[in-house]
Design a protein around this motif. Structure first.
Motif, PDB file in Angstrom:
ATOM      1  N   LEU A 169       1.151  -0.976  -0.367  1.00 36.00           N
ATOM      2  CA  LEU A 169       0.098  -0.029  -0.060  1.00 36.00           C
ATOM      3  C   LEU A 169       1.221   1.238   0.261  1.00 36.00           C
ATOM      4  CD1 LEU A 169      -2.480  -1.104   2.550  1.00 36.00           C
ATOM      5  CD2 LEU A 169      -3.221  -0.233  -0.058  1.00 36.00           C
ATOM      6  N   ALA A 170       1.901   1.263   1.234  1.00 34.22           N
ATOM      7  CA  ALA A 170       3.009   2.655   0.642  1.00 34.22           C
ATOM      8  C   ALA A 170       3.534   2.401  -1.050  1.00 34.22           C
ATOM      9  CB  ALA A 170       4.038   1.884   1.775  1.00 34.22           C
ATOM     10  N   ASP A 171       4.166   1.367  -1.230  1.00 36.01           N
ATOM     11  CA  ASP A 171       4.564   1.808  -2.592  1.00 36.01           C
ATOM     12  C   ASP A 171       3.153   2.470  -3.799  1.00 36.01           C
ATOM     13  OD1 ASP A 171       6.875   0.509  -4.348  1.00 36.01           O
ATOM     14  OD2 ASP A 171       5.354   0.143  -5.351  1.00 36.01           O
ATOM     15  N   ALA A 172       2.459   1.894  -3.578  1.00 32.81           N
ATOM     16  CA  ALA A 172       0.785   2.516  -4.364  1.00 32.81           C
ATOM     17  C   ALA A 172       1.134   3.679  -4.346  1.00 32.81           C
ATOM     18  CB  ALA A 172      -0.499   1.098  -4.185  1.00 32.81           C
ATOM     19  N   ALA A 173       1.109   3.911  -2.743  1.00 30.15           N
ATOM     20  CA  ALA A 173       0.668   5.587  -2.581  1.00 30.15           C
ATOM     21  C   ALA A 173       2.013   6.960  -3.045  1.00 30.15           C
ATOM     22  CB  ALA A 173       0.977   6.008  -0.768  1.00 30.15           C
ATOM     23  N   GLY A 174       3.432   6.198  -3.220  1.00 29.70           N
ATOM     24  CA  GLY A 174       4.208   6.803  -3.777  1.00 29.70           C
ATOM     25  C   GLY A 174       4.992   6.908  -3.139  1.00 29.70           C
ATOM     26  N   MET A 175       5.254   6.448  -2.254  1.00 24.99           N
ATOM     27  CA  MET A 175       6.589   6.240  -0.717  1.00 24.99           C
ATOM     28  C   MET A 175       8.101   5.571  -1.779  1.00 24.99           C
ATOM     29  SD  MET A 175       5.103   5.886   2.779  1.00 24.99           S
ATOM     30  CE  MET A 175       5.912   5.733   3.438  1.00 24.99           C
ATOM     31  N   ASP A 176       8.715   5.400  -1.931  1.00 28.73           N
ATOM     32  CA  ASP A 176       9.989   5.024  -1.963  1.00 28.73           C
ATOM     33  C   ASP A 176      10.655   4.067  -1.103  1.00 28.73           C
ATOM     34  OD1 ASP A 176      11.265   5.979  -0.184  1.00 28.73           O
ATOM     35  OD2 ASP A 176      11.786   8.427  -1.503  1.00 28.73           O
ATOM     36  N   ASP A 230     -10.484  -7.872  -4.465  1.00 32.07           N
ATOM     37  CA  ASP A 230     -11.190  -6.847  -5.172  1.00 32.07           C
ATOM     38  C   ASP A 230     -12.483  -6.777  -5.447  1.00 32.07           C
ATOM     39  OD1 ASP A 230      -8.708  -8.091  -7.422  1.00 32.07           O
ATOM     40  OD2 ASP A 230      -9.426 -10.299  -7.177  1.00 32.07           O
ATOM     41  N   GLU A 231     -13.072  -7.414  -4.514  1.00 31.85           N
ATOM     42  CA  GLU A 231     -14.757  -7.667  -4.474  1.00 31.85           C
ATOM     43  C   GLU A 231     -15.055  -6.709  -3.206  1.00 31.85           C
ATOM     44  OE1 GLU A 231     -16.374  -6.200  -6.972  1.00 31.85           O
ATOM     45  OE2 GLU A 231     -14.962  -6.930  -8.798  1.00 31.85           O
ATOM     46  N   PRO A 232     -15.973  -6.100  -2.725  1.00 30.15           N
ATOM     47  CA  PRO A 232     -16.091  -5.889  -1.602  1.00 30.15           C
ATOM     48  C   PRO A 232     -16.951  -7.217  -0.808  1.00 30.15           C
ATOM     49  CG  PRO A 232     -17.642  -4.172  -2.614  1.00 30.15           C
ATOM     50  CD  PRO A 232     -16.719  -5.111  -3.787  1.00 30.15           C
ATOM     51  N   ILE A 233     -16.338  -7.324   0.685  1.00 32.75           N
ATOM     52  CA  ILE A 233     -16.444  -8.888   1.653  1.00 32.75           C
ATOM     53  C   ILE A 233     -17.656  -9.023   1.848  1.00 32.75           C
ATOM     54  CG2 ILE A 233     -15.710  -9.586   3.304  1.00 32.75           C
ATOM     55  CD1 ILE A 233     -13.271  -8.480   3.453  1.00 32.75           C
ATOM     56  N   PRO A 234     -18.130 -10.016   1.205  1.00 34.17           N
ATOM     57  CA  PRO A 234     -19.972 -10.009   1.171  1.00 34.17           C
ATOM     58  C   PRO A 234     -20.170 -10.202   2.527  1.00 34.17           C
ATOM     59  CG  PRO A 234     -19.340 -11.710   0.400  1.00 34.17           C
ATOM     60  CD  PRO A 234     -17.679 -11.132   0.887  1.00 34.17           C
ATOM     61  N   ALA A 235     -19.558 -10.873   3.813  1.00 30.76           N
ATOM     62  CA  ALA A 235     -19.832 -10.238   5.306  1.00 30.76           C
ATOM     63  C   ALA A 235     -19.993  -8.931   6.001  1.00 30.76           C
ATOM     64  CB  ALA A 235     -18.867 -11.210   6.222  1.00 30.76           C
ATOM     65  N   PHE A 236     -19.365  -7.877   5.063  1.00 34.48           N
ATOM     66  CA  PHE A 236     -18.890  -6.605   5.301  1.00 34.48           C
ATOM     67  C   PHE A 236     -18.936  -5.766   3.725  1.00 34.48           C
ATOM     68  CE2 PHE A 236     -16.792  -9.198   8.843  1.00 34.48           C
ATOM     69  CZ  PHE A 236     -17.551  -8.613   9.789  1.00 34.48           C
ATOM     70  N   PRO A 237     -20.354  -6.166   3.047  1.00 35.33           N
ATOM     71  CA  PRO A 237     -19.755  -5.409   1.682  1.00 35.33           C
ATOM     72  C   PRO A 237     -19.993  -3.835   2.380  1.00 35.33           C
ATOM     73  CG  PRO A 237     -22.490  -5.382   3.257  1.00 35.33           C
ATOM     74  CD  PRO A 237     -21.089  -6.279   3.969  1.00 35.33           C
ATOM     75  N   ASP A 238     -19.649  -3.272   3.835  1.00 37.94           N
ATOM     76  CA  ASP A 238     -19.592  -1.506   3.236  1.00 37.94           C
ATOM     77  C   ASP A 238     -18.491  -1.012   3.834  1.00 37.94           C
ATOM     78  OD1 ASP A 238     -22.682  -1.205   3.548  1.00 37.94           O
ATOM     79  OD2 ASP A 238     -22.621  -1.158   5.508  1.00 37.94           O
ATOM     80  N   ALA A 239     -16.964  -2.678   4.183  1.00 36.18           N
ATOM     81  CA  ALA A 239     -16.018  -1.758   4.025  1.00 36.18           C
ATOM     82  C   ALA A 239     -15.391  -1.952   2.459  1.00 36.18           C
ATOM     83  CB  ALA A 239     -15.575  -3.475   4.333  1.00 36.18           C
ATOM     84  N   PRO A 240     -14.143  -0.644   2.595  1.00 39.28           N
ATOM     85  CA  PRO A 240     -14.209  -0.240   1.010  1.00 39.28           C
ATOM     86  C   PRO A 240     -13.585  -0.751   0.717  1.00 39.28           C
ATOM     87  CG  PRO A 240     -13.689   1.282   3.026  1.00 39.28           C
ATOM     88  CD  PRO A 240     -14.479   0.486   3.955  1.00 39.28           C
ATOM     89  N   THR A 241     -12.857  -0.688  -0.340  1.00 42.62           N
ATOM     90  CA  THR A 241     -12.152  -1.485  -0.650  1.00 42.62           C
ATOM     91  C   THR A 241     -10.565  -1.156  -1.272  1.00 42.62           C
ATOM     92  OG1 THR A 241     -12.629  -1.682  -3.005  1.00 42.62           O
ATOM     93  CG2 THR A 241     -12.885  -3.256  -2.199  1.00 42.62           C
ATOM     94  N   ALA A 242      -9.382  -1.117  -1.053  1.00 41.14           N
ATOM     95  CA  ALA A 242      -7.944  -0.536  -1.563  1.00 41.14           C
ATOM     96  C   ALA A 242      -8.509  -0.078  -2.845  1.00 41.14           C
ATOM     97  CB  ALA A 242      -7.180  -0.883  -0.551  1.00 41.14           C
ATOM     98  N   LYS A 243      -8.544  -0.950  -3.518  1.00 44.77           N
ATOM     99  CA  LYS A 243      -9.246  -0.042  -5.531  1.00 44.77           C
ATOM    100  C   LYS A 243     -10.296   0.506  -5.018  1.00 44.77           C
ATOM    101  CE  LYS A 243      -7.837  -4.787  -7.495  1.00 44.77           C
ATOM    102  NZ  LYS A 243      -7.651  -5.125  -8.464  1.00 44.77           N
ATOM    103  N   SER A 244     -11.423   0.767  -4.542  1.00 42.15           N
ATOM    104  CA  SER A 244     -12.190   1.178  -4.301  1.00 42.15           C
ATOM    105  C   SER A 244     -12.092   3.075  -4.455  1.00 42.15           C
ATOM    106  CB  SER A 244     -13.280   1.047  -3.937  1.00 42.15           C
ATOM    107  OG  SER A 244     -13.153   0.848  -2.436  1.00 42.15           O
ATOM    108  N   GLN A 245     -10.895   2.997  -3.516  1.00 41.42           N
ATOM    109  CA  GLN A 245     -10.511   4.326  -3.045  1.00 41.42           C
ATOM    110  C   GLN A 245      -8.373   4.826  -3.798  1.00 41.42           C
ATOM    111  OE1 GLN A 245      -9.900   4.513   1.699  1.00 41.42           O
ATOM    112  NE2 GLN A 245     -10.387   1.914   1.154  1.00 41.42           N
ATOM    113  N   GLY A 246      -8.368   3.501  -4.973  1.00 41.57           N
ATOM    114  CA  GLY A 246      -7.801   4.460  -5.670  1.00 41.57           C
ATOM    115  C   GLY A 246      -5.993   3.622  -5.482  1.00 41.57           C
ATOM    116  N   PHE A 247      -6.068   2.937  -4.308  1.00 41.27           N
ATOM    117  CA  PHE A 247      -5.119   1.750  -4.559  1.00 41.27           C
ATOM    118  C   PHE A 247      -4.924   0.645  -5.263  1.00 41.27           C
ATOM    119  CE2 PHE A 247      -5.278   5.083  -1.172  1.00 41.27           C
ATOM    120  CZ  PHE A 247      -4.281   6.026  -1.226  1.00 41.27           C
ATOM    121  N   ASP A 248      -4.464   0.017  -5.873  1.00 38.93           N
ATOM    122  CA  ASP A 248      -4.491  -1.365  -6.639  1.00 38.93           C
ATOM    123  C   ASP A 248      -3.734  -2.144  -5.946  1.00 38.93           C
ATOM    124  OD1 ASP A 248      -5.229  -3.140  -8.461  1.00 38.93           O
ATOM    125  OD2 ASP A 248      -3.969  -2.725 -10.091  1.00 38.93           O
ATOM    126  N   VAL A 249      -3.679  -2.856  -5.128  1.00 42.68           N
ATOM    127  CA  VAL A 249      -3.876  -3.532  -3.913  1.00 42.68           C
ATOM    128  C   VAL A 249      -4.618  -4.748  -2.983  1.00 42.68           C
ATOM    129  CG1 VAL A 249      -2.073  -4.347  -1.848  1.00 42.68           C
ATOM    130  CG2 VAL A 249      -1.872  -1.658  -3.457  1.00 42.68           C
TER     131      VAL A 249
END
Length: 325
Positions: A169-176, A230-249
């Motif tokens: 995630l740190a790498d995807a956020a642009g940290m070196d 890749d997709e929201p978790i069925p048991a916790f559908p309101d939990a945002p994915t990293a992908k949905s927030q712009g981080f492809d992890v």
């Protein structure tokens, strides 16, 4: 291990559970290489309970907690003392294979026989419910400004799977590399102890598997900043994915078992068949999904090849982030 096959004809079991064809084993034991409450403990206790309730076992499955070295103590115990004991299963996951790939266990994946996986857990980044961080971007922005500002915990050591997911995630956020390697990482022996310490103010966030800490989410004590799926978790559908927030992890953690490297072919295949029978029941799917797992089956030769391939991938990732040379 002596396996006997007894066909249950026609009717449902007296308990009302789905009728299945049992492959029974005597004196079965499942070793959970961690303290009670973690993902490996959940794997042993849930699978052991269902094997008993569905009468796939003659008696109860004994669960033995053997914490230490993120699974290394149990691995060494089985390799050194019980390599041919066909009554033993050991719970493991991507976390364990990552440790093996980094040379932190006393042997490679070829030391054991890999029986099967029944599901995969989803990695999550969580914070206390009253945390100032509302999304994963907020946390990553803080770490980019000062990598030492927020200590983060997980159930693996530095360079383990929980840590690697945070670094991805740190790498995807642009940290070196130098910056994200400076993030303060704290290891606990399980996701539940890590969250408990976080709620006590010892760390600011936790990277772990949802299955280990689902109860804290349900109780409202913590919130999920990002699910690494890749997709929201069925048991916790309101939990945002990293992908949905712009981080492809993504960061999945399968749940499965190995047994000793000298276990006979018959005993090994018996366990493979038994776990596959369990996997096909509604009871397993309900238990897995209730704890945030996605049900997936790989067993026998297919699983052995999968584990070997994953170990190679984890070794390559570890080298790329400087965890091993």
């Amino acid at each position: 291990m002596s396996y006997t096959r007894n066909l249950i004809a026609g009717a449902l079991l007296a308990s009302g559970l789905t009728a299945v064809t049992p492959l029974t084993a005597s004196a079965a034991e499942c070793i959970a290489p961690a303290d009670p409450g973690g993902g490996w403990d959940f794997t042993c206790r849930t699978v052991g309970r269902l094997l008993t309730e569905l009468k796939l076992q003659d008696g109860s499955v004994q669960v033995t907690n053997m914490p230490g070295g993120v699974g290394a103590v149990a691995f060494a115990n089985v390799a050194g003392k019980r390599a041919d004991d066909g009554d033993v299963l050991v719970a493991t996951s991507t976390v364990g294979v990552t440790q093996i790939a980094q040379g932190k266990y006393p042997g490679g994946v070829d030391v054991m026989r890999w029986v099967g996986m029944l599901g995969t857990d989803v990695g999550v980044i969580v914070v206390p419910a009253d945390s100032e961080y509302e999304n994963i971007g907020d946390l990553l922005d803080t770490l980019k400004a000062d990598p030492t500002a927020v200590p983060v915990a997980g159930s693996s050591g530095a360079g383990g799977w929980d840590h690697i997911r945070l670094l991805m995630l740190a790498d995807a956020a642009g940290m070196d590399g130098d910056a994200y390697k400076a993030i303060r990482w704290v290891q606990f022996d399980g996701g539940s102890p890590a969250v408990t310490q976080m709620l006590g103010g010892q760390v600011g966030a936790v990277s772990t598997d949802l299955g280990e800490i689902a109860g804290f989410v349900e109780s409202g004590d913590i919130k999920i900043l990002a699910a690494l799926s890749d997709e929201p978790i069925p048991a916790f559908p309101d939990a945002p994915t990293a992908k949905s927030q712009g981080f492809d992890v993504t960061g999945y953690n399968w749940r499965g078992f190995y047994t000793g490297g000298d276990v006979s072919d018959d005993a090994y295949q018996g366990w493979v068949d038994e776990l596959k029978t369990l996997f096909d029941t509604a009871e397993w799917k309900e238990a897995a999904e209730a704890n945030g797992l996605i049900t997936v089956w790989r067993g026998g030769d297919e699983f052995e090849a999968y584990v070997a391939d994953q170990a190679k991938q984890m070794e390559d990732i570890s080298r790329s982030i400087g965890v091993i040379k």
